[in-house]
Design an enzyme around this catalytic site. Structure first.
Site, short mmCIF file in Angstrom:
data_model
loop_
_atom_site.label_atom_id
_atom_site.label_comp_id
_atom_site.label_asym_id
_atom_site.label_seq_id
_atom_site.Cartn_x
_atom_site.Cartn_y
_atom_site.Cartn_z
N LYS A 3 45.34 -17.64 -21.71
CA LYS A 3 46.14 -17.24 -22.95
C LYS A 3 47.01 -16.04 -22.69
O LYS A 3 48.36 -16.22 -23.05
CB LYS A 3 45.23 -16.92 -23.98
CG LYS A 3 44.15 -17.97 -24.52
CD LYS A 3 43.62 -17.49 -25.65
CE LYS A 3 42.58 -16.27 -25.34
NZ LYS A 3 41.65 -16.60 -24.25
N THR A 22 48.26 -15.10 -20.20
CA THR A 22 49.34 -15.45 -19.17
C THR A 22 50.40 -16.62 -19.73
O THR A 22 51.62 -16.29 -19.84
CB THR A 22 48.64 -16.43 -17.91
OG1 THR A 22 47.70 -15.22 -17.09
CG2 THR A 22 49.68 -16.89 -16.89
N ARG A 47 46.81 -7.37 -26.87
CA ARG A 47 45.81 -6.23 -26.71
C ARG A 47 45.92 -5.56 -25.26
O ARG A 47 46.56 -5.92 -24.27
CB ARG A 47 44.57 -6.95 -26.87
CG ARG A 47 44.29 -7.55 -28.27
CD ARG A 47 42.80 -8.11 -28.17
NE ARG A 47 42.98 -9.32 -27.42
CZ ARG A 47 42.21 -10.19 -26.74
NH1 ARG A 47 40.91 -9.89 -27.06
NH2 ARG A 47 42.61 -11.30 -26.00
N LYS A 51 35.76 -10.03 -15.32
CA LYS A 51 37.11 -11.07 -15.83
C LYS A 51 38.23 -10.38 -15.12
O LYS A 51 39.40 -11.02 -14.99
CB LYS A 51 37.13 -10.96 -17.05
CG LYS A 51 37.36 -12.47 -17.65
CD LYS A 51 37.68 -12.55 -18.91
CE LYS A 51 38.97 -13.24 -19.16
NZ LYS A 51 39.29 -13.67 -20.78
N ALA A 55 37.26 -10.87 -28.81
CA ALA A 55 36.94 -11.56 -30.06
C ALA A 55 35.71 -12.24 -30.10
O ALA A 55 35.36 -12.80 -31.03
CB ALA A 55 37.76 -13.03 -29.72
N PHE A 73 39.44 -15.30 -26.57
CA PHE A 73 38.50 -16.28 -26.24
C PHE A 73 39.13 -17.66 -26.77
O PHE A 73 40.30 -17.84 -27.21
CB PHE A 73 37.18 -16.09 -26.65
CG PHE A 73 36.62 -14.97 -25.82
CD1 PHE A 73 36.04 -13.77 -26.28
CD2 PHE A 73 36.53 -15.40 -24.48
CE1 PHE A 73 35.16 -12.91 -25.57
CE2 PHE A 73 35.98 -14.27 -23.55
CZ PHE A 73 35.34 -13.05 -24.35
N PHE A 78 47.01 -25.21 -12.98
CA PHE A 78 46.70 -24.51 -11.71
C PHE A 78 47.04 -25.38 -10.54
O PHE A 78 47.29 -26.32 -10.58
CB PHE A 78 45.14 -24.44 -11.77
CG PHE A 78 44.67 -23.41 -12.93
CD1 PHE A 78 44.91 -23.24 -14.35
CD2 PHE A 78 43.73 -22.23 -12.24
CE1 PHE A 78 44.42 -22.23 -15.07
CE2 PHE A 78 43.50 -21.19 -13.12
CZ PHE A 78 43.54 -21.29 -14.52
N TRP A 126 52.49 -19.13 -14.81
CA TRP A 126 51.60 -18.42 -13.41
C TRP A 126 52.46 -18.35 -12.37
O TRP A 126 52.65 -17.44 -11.78
CB TRP A 126 50.28 -18.95 -13.47
CG TRP A 126 49.57 -17.95 -12.50
CD1 TRP A 126 48.77 -16.85 -12.83
CD2 TRP A 126 49.08 -18.34 -11.17
NE1 TRP A 126 48.08 -16.52 -11.75
CE2 TRP A 126 48.38 -17.34 -10.70
CE3 TRP A 126 49.64 -19.35 -10.43
CZ2 TRP A 126 47.79 -17.36 -9.35
CZ3 TRP A 126 49.28 -19.30 -8.97
CH2 TRP A 126 48.21 -18.34 -8.74
N1 LIG Z 1 47.99 -21.18 -14.19
C1 LIG Z 1 47.06 -20.37 -13.54
N2 LIG Z 1 46.87 -20.54 -12.35
C2 LIG Z 1 45.87 -19.48 -11.35
N3 LIG Z 1 45.49 -18.39 -12.06
C3 LIG Z 1 45.70 -18.22 -13.51
C4 LIG Z 1 46.49 -19.37 -14.22
N4 LIG Z 1 46.38 -18.99 -15.48
C5 LIG Z 1 45.65 -17.78 -15.50
N5 LIG Z 1 45.13 -17.46 -14.29
C6 LIG Z 1 44.43 -16.33 -14.16
O1 LIG Z 1 43.17 -16.57 -14.79
C7 LIG Z 1 42.63 -15.21 -15.30
C8 LIG Z 1 42.65 -15.44 -16.83
O2 LIG Z 1 43.99 -15.31 -17.58
P1 LIG Z 1 44.22 -14.75 -18.81
O3 LIG Z 1 45.74 -14.88 -19.16
O4 LIG Z 1 43.76 -13.33 -18.72
O5 LIG Z 1 43.33 -15.54 -19.68
P2 LIG Z 1 42.91 -15.41 -21.25
O6 LIG Z 1 43.71 -14.52 -21.61
O7 LIG Z 1 42.52 -16.46 -21.69
O8 LIG Z 1 41.36 -14.76 -21.17
C9 LIG Z 1 43.65 -14.21 -14.74
O9 LIG Z 1 42.98 -13.73 -13.42
C10 LIG Z 1 44.85 -14.94 -14.53
O10 LIG Z 1 45.86 -14.13 -13.27
O1 LIG Z 2 38.54 -11.27 -26.45
C1 LIG Z 2 38.82 -11.94 -25.36
O2 LIG Z 2 40.10 -11.79 -24.80
P1 LIG Z 2 40.50 -12.85 -23.66
O3 LIG Z 2 40.16 -14.30 -24.28
O4 LIG Z 2 42.02 -12.68 -23.60
O5 LIG Z 2 39.87 -12.65 -22.41
MG LIG Z 3 43.90 -12.67 -22.92
#
Ligand SMILES: Nc1ncnc2c1ncn2[C@@H]1O[C@H](COP(=O)(O)OP(=O)(O)O)[C@@H](O)[C@H]1O
Ligand SMILES: O=COP(=O)(O)O
Ligand SMILES: [Mg+2]
Length: 577
Positions: free
Chosen positions: A74, A76, A97, A108, A279, A307, A387, A415
């Site tokens: 999300k 990203t 955030r 994470k 969340a 989430f 991915f 990404w």
């Molecule tokens: N398309 C992608 N390919 C590889 N890794 C990714 C991709 N999108 C996100 N990630 C990795 O996955 C993890 C979670 O991404 P993030 O944007 O923090 O997700 P969320 O906000 O939904 O928790 C991070 O380490 C990010 O670098």
């Molecule tokens: O509260 C959780 O946030 P992410 O889903 O961005 O990890």
């Molecule tokens: Mg996030």
């Protein structure tokens, strides 16, 4: 290169140049180094929430399907989408955030996106940033100290130490602090009682920090926080602690933090990164101050709720938005092939492999989230966060599945490709925003029709247990709700008080629509179990704790901390992700 290396080798613009993109001059910046700053809202004349509502930008909410433990992108995708919109000429800012050290040193990792869709400098933002999390921890722990000191100094308010509802906090994962006993050692050491720690992002002080519209509202909300009950079971608030209450002292510690932080993406998109509740155990969105500042300064604001849509998006609609005076003009649901296969029954490790059957079995999870979001009558677009191992066949199948149910799906490759990878998604969102009536017009329309049971106005009018039932049945797919005796007693104490009509903030596992993290996909035939209920009078909601959810996470067997280091010669942070 890994995320930290991409961030470290990027050429960042001076933060005053990023501020100028928002029309903010350097004199209204409080610099934190060369590439980070706080926006001085007082100097900018934006302290009054009404200033923002005059010509606000449109809001795009980024949510997701139910995630794997790594998260589905999300943050990203939100960053990539904002870069893509700026690339096609839409004046866009981010409101996100700020990361908690819990996940950074735990499982994470950071909260600054990834690959070529990051807010930077990622190491500084993921670590101490501008000190907001430390300030919020200090303000909350000051309150705890003032409460125990009041009891030690004669307990003039008659607080029953066994009923204190606030716990000390630390912005780390540490299961050993969940249950503590304090005040040991004799008469001069305070009054012994059970206590414990929550992670800072789960505290009501964090929630208030994120829901307050300005300094005055912050202090008003802090003063309403209930810290415990008297021996004759009357609530005791922060405002009753001492002659003027303790909210002033807490606001002193929060004063600098309240101005929103400004950083940039790798493509130079302005990003306001401020406040950080999770969340699953809190309401899961950045501060309304940051979102409203971004709305005042840009035409489109991309913001994220934590989430899956069953948690962050639901709370955005029913808690964050009403507190900030906004609602989304469009909603982006991030889906990944891996998360859908995980929901189709394969392990996290196998979820990156080709498996059309698991994809078909797991897409029911996305369908249920789309059914939920359809209740809000906003344009919904599925962003397929691709991915490296994803195949075109499975991506094409998923796009076709979404189209068959009338939902636009678009690939997001930000990404790996930055703004280039998000241009197609940006064009879809731009076109959707050009079609949707703006917030005021939508409010007028809503007044002419019978509100959907999940609409903010319909849900707001229900008492707590009916609210919980609507959310459980309509969003989670539960057959009903089961309450523990303790939860029923706590709800009984709120009945007949103004709290009975407050929003609910469901604390639940993010991995399942149910409160059992092993029930993936779109489970049916289950009851949502409510273990306990807690009034957060300052935040203005009631937290309902389901299943075995905890507000102090633990560290995994091999925490990210194990690999981290600092380069002796340069001081460069190593192996943060
Ligand atoms: N398309 C992608 N390919 C590889 N890794 C990714 C991709 N999108 C996100 N990630 C990795 O996955 C993890 C979670 O991404 P993030 O944007 O923090 O997700 P969320 O906000 O939904 O928790 C991070 O380490 C990010 O670098
Ligand atoms: O509260 C959780 O946030 P992410 O889903 O961005 O990890
Ligand atoms: Mg996030």
């Amino acid at each position: 290169m890994n995320d930290a290396e991409i961030s470290a080798t990027a050429t960042l613009q001076p933060i005053h140049a990023i501020a100028e993109r928002l029309g903010v001059s350097a004199e209204h910046l409080i610099p934190y180094g060369y590439t980070m700053a706080k926006i001085d809202l007082t100097g900018l004349g934006l302290t009054d929430n009404a200033d923002v509502q005059r010509s606000p930008g449109k809001v795009v909410l980024v949510t997701a399907c139910s995630p794997t433990p790594a998260g589905e992108g999300k943050t990203t995708v939100a960053i990539g989408l904002a870069d893509g919109l700026n690339r096609i000429g839409v004046n866009t800012a981010l409101a996100l955030r700020e990361p908690s050290l819990g996940p950074v040193f735990g499982l994470k990792g950071g909260g600054t996106g990834g690959g070529y869709a990051q807010v930077v400098p990622m190491d500084k933002i993921n670590l101490h940033f501008t000190g907001d999390l430390h300030a919020i921890s200090a303000a909350h722990n000051l309150l705890c100290a003032l409460v125990d000191n009041h009891i030690h100094q004669g307990n003039q308010l008659g607080i029953d130490p066994r009923t204190i509802t606030i716990k000390r906090c630390v912005d780390l994962n540490d299961r050993t602090l969940r249950h503590t006993v304090i005040g040991l050692g004799g008469r001069t050491q305070g009054v012994p009682r059970e206590d414990g720690f929550e992670i800072t992002v789960a505290t009501e002080t964090m929630a208030i920090f994120c829901l307050a519209t300005d300094r005055k509202d912050l202090k008003q909300r802090l003063s309403q926080m209930i810290i415990g009950y008297t021996y004759d079971q009357k609530p005791v608030t922060v405002g009753e602690l001492g002659p003027e209450g303790a909210q002033g002292a807490m606001a002193v510690l929060l004063n600098d933090a309240l101005d929103p932080n400004l950083v940039q993406t790798l493509s130079g998109t302005p990003a306001l990164v401020h406040g950080g509740p999770f969340a699953n155990i809190a309401h899961g969105a950045n501060s309304v101050i940051a979102t409203n500042t971004a709305r005042a300064l840009a035409d489109v604001v991309i913001t994220e709720a934590g989430f899956g849509a069953d948690l962050g998006a639901e709370k955005f609609m029913h808690i964050t938005g009403p507190a900030g005076g906004f609602s989304p003009d469009a909603i982006v649901v991030v889906a990944t092939l891996r998360a859908l296969k995980y929901n189709g029954g394969v392990s996290v490790d196998e979820a990156n492999q080709v498996n059309p059957e698991a994809l078909r079995d797991g897409v029911v999870n996305l369908d249920r989230h789309l059914d939920h979001l359809a209740h809000y009558d906003r344009p919904v677009v599925v962003a397929i966060n691709t991915f490296p191992d994803d195949t075109q066949e499975e991506i094409t199948w998923l796009i076709g599945h979404c189209q068959a149910r009338g939902v636009t799906a678009e690939i997001c490759a930000a990404w790996g490709q930055g703004a280039d990878g998000a241009e197609a998604l940006a064009r879809v969102i731009r076109d959707q925003l050009q079609q949707t009536p703006h917030q005021q017009h939508r409010r007028e329309q809503a007044e002419q029709h019978a509100p959907d049971p999940l609409s903010p106005q319909a849900l707001a009018g229900l008492p707590l247990q009916e609210k919980i039932s609507v959310i459980a049945r309509t969003i989670y797919g539960a057959d009903g709700v089961k309450y523990s005796p303790a939860a029923l007693k706590q709800l009984g104490e709120l009945a007949g008080t103004p709290a009975e009509y407050l929003p609910v903030c469901v604390a639940k596992t993010p991995f399942s629509f149910s409160d059992d993290r092993t029930k993936l996909g779109a489970p049916t035939g289950f009851q949502l179990t409510i273990q306990r209920v807690r009034l957060r009078a300052g935040a203005g909601f009631v937290v309902v704790y389901t299943g075995r959810i905890m507000t102090m996470p633990g560290l995994p067997k091999h925490p990210a901390a194990e690999a981290m280091d600092v380069a002796d010669s340069t001081g460069e942070i190593l192996n943060i992700f």
